[in-house]
Scaffold this motif. Structure first.
Motif, mmCIF file in Angstrom:
data_model
loop_
_atom_site.group_PDB
_atom_site.id
_atom_site.type_symbol
_atom_site.label_atom_id
_atom_site.label_comp_id
_atom_site.label_asym_id
_atom_site.label_seq_id
_atom_site.Cartn_x
_atom_site.Cartn_y
_atom_site.Cartn_z
ATOM 1 N N ARG A 125 29.282 28.050 28.809
ATOM 2 C CA ARG A 125 29.877 26.718 29.372
ATOM 3 C C ARG A 125 31.973 27.198 28.788
ATOM 4 O O ARG A 125 32.337 26.228 27.541
ATOM 5 N N LYS A 126 32.599 28.148 28.524
ATOM 6 C CA LYS A 126 33.372 28.730 27.833
ATOM 7 C C LYS A 126 34.380 29.398 28.686
ATOM 8 O O LYS A 126 34.327 30.102 29.099
ATOM 9 N N TRP A 127 35.831 28.415 28.287
ATOM 10 C CA TRP A 127 36.603 28.607 28.935
ATOM 11 C C TRP A 127 37.237 30.272 28.355
ATOM 12 O O TRP A 127 37.499 30.820 27.371
ATOM 13 N N PRO A 128 37.826 31.089 29.745
ATOM 14 C CA PRO A 128 38.185 32.372 28.944
ATOM 15 C C PRO A 128 39.585 32.580 27.956
ATOM 16 O O PRO A 128 40.176 32.074 28.250
ATOM 17 N N VAL A 129 39.790 33.453 27.422
ATOM 18 C CA VAL A 129 40.347 33.299 26.067
ATOM 19 C C VAL A 129 41.905 34.009 27.100
ATOM 20 O O VAL A 129 41.792 34.798 28.890
ATOM 21 N N ILE A 130 42.571 34.031 26.655
ATOM 22 C CA ILE A 130 44.057 34.231 27.560
ATOM 23 C C ILE A 130 44.014 35.978 28.184
ATOM 24 O O ILE A 130 45.090 36.472 29.434
ATOM 25 N N LEU A 131 43.689 36.677 27.674
ATOM 26 C CA LEU A 131 43.796 38.457 28.068
ATOM 27 C C LEU A 131 43.296 38.113 29.124
ATOM 28 O O LEU A 131 43.568 38.770 30.069
ATOM 29 N N GLU A 132 42.106 37.048 29.311
ATOM 30 C CA GLU A 132 41.705 37.815 30.942
ATOM 31 C C GLU A 132 41.823 36.757 31.310
ATOM 32 O O GLU A 132 42.005 36.992 33.317
ATOM 33 N N TYR A 133 43.050 36.237 31.657
ATOM 34 C CA TYR A 133 43.866 34.893 32.374
ATOM 35 C C TYR A 133 44.539 36.565 32.542
ATOM 36 O O TYR A 133 45.120 35.996 33.711
ATOM 37 N N ALA A 134 45.217 37.141 31.600
ATOM 38 C CA ALA A 134 46.006 37.853 32.171
ATOM 39 C C ALA A 134 46.048 39.353 33.319
ATOM 40 O O ALA A 134 46.194 38.969 34.440
ATOM 41 N N SER A 135 43.648 39.403 32.758
ATOM 42 C CA SER A 135 43.956 40.108 33.891
ATOM 43 C C SER A 135 43.546 39.727 35.320
ATOM 44 O O SER A 135 43.763 40.797 35.983
ATOM 45 N N LEU A 136 42.808 38.679 35.451
ATOM 46 C CA LEU A 136 42.761 37.856 36.956
ATOM 47 C C LEU A 136 44.062 37.628 37.552
ATOM 48 O O LEU A 136 44.238 38.145 38.847
ATOM 49 N N VAL A 137 45.241 37.505 36.682
ATOM 50 C CA VAL A 137 46.792 37.592 37.838
ATOM 51 C C VAL A 137 46.604 39.146 38.162
ATOM 52 O O VAL A 137 47.440 39.482 38.955
ATOM 53 N N LEU A 138 46.298 39.853 37.444
ATOM 54 C CA LEU A 138 47.192 41.599 37.861
ATOM 55 C C LEU A 138 46.099 41.987 38.351
ATOM 56 O O LEU A 138 46.357 42.445 38.965
ATOM 57 N N ALA A 139 44.661 41.499 38.433
ATOM 58 C CA ALA A 139 43.917 41.917 39.489
ATOM 59 C C ALA A 139 44.413 40.885 41.076
ATOM 60 O O ALA A 139 44.358 42.409 41.837
ATOM 61 N N LEU A 140 44.731 40.333 41.107
ATOM 62 C CA LEU A 140 45.487 39.176 42.109
ATOM 63 C C LEU A 140 46.796 40.369 42.387
ATOM 64 O O LEU A 140 46.502 40.653 43.438
ATOM 65 N N VAL A 141 47.200 40.667 41.800
ATOM 66 C CA VAL A 141 48.748 41.224 42.278
ATOM 67 C C VAL A 141 48.274 42.423 42.170
ATOM 68 O O VAL A 141 49.325 42.978 43.999
ATOM 69 N N GLY A 142 47.656 43.143 41.894
ATOM 70 C CA GLY A 142 46.850 44.550 42.509
ATOM 71 C C GLY A 142 46.086 44.622 43.600
ATOM 72 O O GLY A 142 46.887 45.013 44.635
ATOM 73 N N THR A 143 45.133 43.309 43.998
ATOM 74 C CA THR A 143 44.775 43.084 45.634
ATOM 75 C C THR A 143 46.031 42.559 46.450
ATOM 76 O O THR A 143 45.885 43.684 47.821
ATOM 77 N N PHE A 144 46.744 41.740 46.381
ATOM 78 C CA PHE A 144 47.626 41.748 47.353
ATOM 79 C C PHE A 144 48.660 43.164 47.481
ATOM 80 O O PHE A 144 48.254 42.856 48.784
ATOM 81 N N LEU A 145 48.709 43.346 46.438
ATOM 82 C CA LEU A 145 49.486 45.109 46.888
ATOM 83 C C LEU A 145 48.660 45.951 47.529
ATOM 84 O O LEU A 145 49.838 46.790 48.677
ATOM 85 N N LEU A 146 47.342 45.981 47.220
ATOM 86 C CA LEU A 146 47.047 47.001 47.823
ATOM 87 C C LEU A 146 46.531 46.846 49.504
ATOM 88 O O LEU A 146 47.156 47.781 50.390
ATOM 89 N N VAL A 147 46.527 45.425 49.678
ATOM 90 C CA VAL A 147 45.836 45.370 51.172
ATOM 91 C C VAL A 147 46.735 45.064 51.821
ATOM 92 O O VAL A 147 47.228 44.575 53.320
#
Length: 294
Positions: A125-147
């Motif tokens: 029950r702990k919100w992710p830290v800023i680096l984890e949010y940045a990771s999520l954005v990068l993962a979504l962008v990377g997946t979008f570009l890849l597919v």
């Protein structure tokens, strides 16, 4: 420990990642050109590698290879890990390769650590830290570009390939989370060996390992042998050894080499069309792993 003493372990972690990447390309070769199926290949990979690793664990000093079977709770955890962790991650990964290619499947699987972060964030029950949010954005962008290659109109891989790729990422997360308690009580070789062997036995009920199929020539035997020896036994062993020297965080970050190896070999060997947009998407997802490691 000095950097010089850690250097062999660093090389081992890099080699493990490269061996795994090439193993995925060998699987693509077997599916596309030799008529093999993912479920059959997974059965044999798990059975052979699991048997050898379990026997190796049994001959180690202070072996705990049978101790894991003494407590009902540990047995249940081991069976769950074998089916929903070890076997599931192997099958979904190979199925994703079968529907797309080794490069795309390997990169998609590397979204898995994000699911691990999400699981522990929910659990504690702990919100992710800023680096984890940045990771999520990068993962979504990377997946979008890849597919999609940047287009909102169409996918460049099939919907089924995308689904199996994401399932591969989910099962990678399960593979990372499920054996945590067991690894606190038993050696990695014992847990991994039994996980592989039991997973292979379960898969044998769905695909008879002795029902030979496809084309069997020198190319088939070489690719199959590579997956078993280098992509399973040696890769897992040297990776586990590297973790004992340099730690899991450093070793896992070095494993970012795996998607690059899979992509490079797929392009050079199997003429997979991996465009500039694909490489950008790959880099975004690899940056995700680096940020999560930090």
């Amino acid at each position: 420990m000095s950097t010089g003493n850690k250097f062999p372990a660093i090389i081992m972690a890099l080699l493990a990642a490269i061996f795994w990447g090439i193993s995925g390309t060998c699987a693509q070769f077997l599916f596309e050109q030799k008529g093999q199926t993912p479920i059959w290949l997974v059965s044999w990979r798990l059975l052979i590698a699991g048997l050898i690793l379990t026997v190796y664990s049994g001959f180690r000093k202070n072996s705990d290879v049978f101790a894991i079977w003494k407590k009902p709770k540990d047995i249940v955890q081991l069976l769950i890990f074998a089916v929903f962790g070890m076997a599931a991650v192997q099958y979904t990964y190979f199925k994703s390769i079968d529907l797309s290619n080794a490069a795309t499947a390997t990169v998609l699987q590397y979204i898995g650590p994000l699911f691990v972060v999400a699981f522990y964030a929910f659990k504690h029950r702990k919100w992710p830290v800023i680096l984890e949010y940045a990771s999520l954005v990068l993962a979504l962008v990377g997946t979008f570009l890849l597919v999609t290659h940047g287009s909102f109109q169409q996918l460049v891989i099939s919907e089924s390939a995308l689904v199996w790729g994401l399932l591969s990422a989910l099962t990678l997360a399960a593979y990372s989370i499920l054996p945590v308690q067991l690894l606190r009580r038993y050696s990695p070789a014992t847990v991994t060996g039994w996980g592989m062997l039991l997973g292979g036995i379960v898969f044998s009920f769905f695909a008879d390992p002795f029902s030979v199929q496809g084309v069997w020539d020198s190319g088939t035997w070489l690719a199959f042998s590579y997956i078993i020896i280098f992509g399973s036994l040696i890769a897992f062993y040297i990776y586990l050894y590297s973790i004992s020297i340099i730690g899991a965080s450093t070793a896992s970050m070095l494993c970012c080499t795996e998607p690059l190896a899979a992509a490079a070999v797929a392009v050079l060997w199997l003429n997979v069309n991996f465009t500039g947009v694909d490489w950008i998407g790959t880099i975004c997802i690899l940056l995700t792993i680096i940020l999560l490691t930090l």
